[in-house]
Design an enzyme around this catalytic site. Structure first.
Site: not given
Ligand code: PAF
Length: 291
Positions: A32, A34, A37, A191
């Site tokens: 997942a 974003h 990362h 985030l």
């Protein structure tokens, strides 16, 4: 970019890099992906000859089966993001995505027990028993298989980095842990893969977490540590839809709670807040004093 699903294929892909004594960066993730990362991957691509991004939702670090079932799994999208990131960077170094099955990572139940008190017992350790043991189990396997020169972790999970540093010292892994700063939305929200679970309304409410943490740095200039801690808790609890699970102001290395601003040269406030009806559990942190 290469996508592999087994340790055998990973090792085959890394063989030439190892033979040439080149450096390997590891970015462990649960997918997942974003922009947070992406910042870790960018740094690894820049600093190493090859980069391995692992995408694996690790069951042993979840103490809540529902949470594990709910965790987003978006491998195709993750691979697209990584491929476009490498293209953007105009970087043609080796980038490997390791996306193994649970059976591949745990052919046998992992009975190893990692214990690093007090670092793994406080805060998240208290509210999520066994969580850090599971994190250490998977991260140690990744270190064994990838043998990275450097491993990259985001500071949003501040406590996780402190626990992993303890494990690296304990197990004498010959690698460097590279903490990377929290990436925030323009409005301050840290985030997180879990932000995807917030409704638009909850997202607006959640902004009060980072806003209060930022404001507390000003507040702290005129108030004691205990007053600042209580102020943060009260300000956030005042907001309908938010409930603080804990807010601790700790020494940035041991993670032990502090009583006075003078008691350490490295001071971090770590918070966990429940947001909304389901609710979504959000974490964030702020540095009051940095080394
Ligand atoms: O931070 C995470 O996403 C996970 O805890 C990690 C380090 C990938 C281990 O599963």
């Amino acid at each position: 970019m290469k996508v592999v699903h087994t340790v055998k294929d990973l090792k085959a892909e890394l063989q030439a890099t190892r033979d040439n004594k080149q450096s390997i960066g590891l970015v462990p993730t649960m997918g997942a992906l974003h922009a947070g990362h992406a910042s870790l991957v960018r740094r690894s691509l820049e600093e190493n000859d090859a980069t391995v991004v692992s995408v694996f939702v690790n069951p042993t670090q979840f103490n809540d089966k529902n949470d594990l079932a709910k965790y987003p799994r978006t491998l195709d999208k993750d691979c697209e993001l990584l491929a476009s990131l490498q293209e953007e960077e105009n970087n043609d170094k080796l980038l490997i995505v390791l996306a193994p099955s649970v059976e591949e990572m745990y052919p046998e139940p992992d009975n190893r027990h990692f214990s690093y008190p007090p670092t793994d017992e406080v805060m998240e350790g208290g509210f999520r028993p066994g969580h850090f043991n599971g994190v250490c189990q998977i991260v140690s396997k990744l270190f064994m298989f990838v043998e990275p020169t450097r491993a990259y972790f985001g500071e949003k999970d501040f406590q996780q980095i402190a626990v992993i540093k303890r494990m690296v010292a304990d197990q004498q892994y010959p690698l460097e842990i590279c903490p990377c700063p929290i990436i925030r939305e323009a409005d301050g929200l840290a985030l997180s893969s879990r932000n995807a679970l917030l409704s638009d309304e909850e997202r607006v409410i959640a902004l009060n977490i980072s806003r209060t943490l930022f404001a507390s740095k000003e507040y702290a200039k005129e108030h004691t540590l205990a007053e600042t801690k209580q102020w943060v808790i009260d300000e956030i609890n005042k907001v309908e839809g938010l409930e603080v699970q804990y807010y601790e102001i700790v020494d940035g290395t041991s993670l032990l709670s502090l009583n006075n601003w003078e008691d350490s040269e490295y001071i971090v406030g770590c918070i966990t807040v429940f947001c909304g009806a389901i609710p979504v559990r959000l974490i964030d942190n702020i540095k009051y004093k940095e080394l």
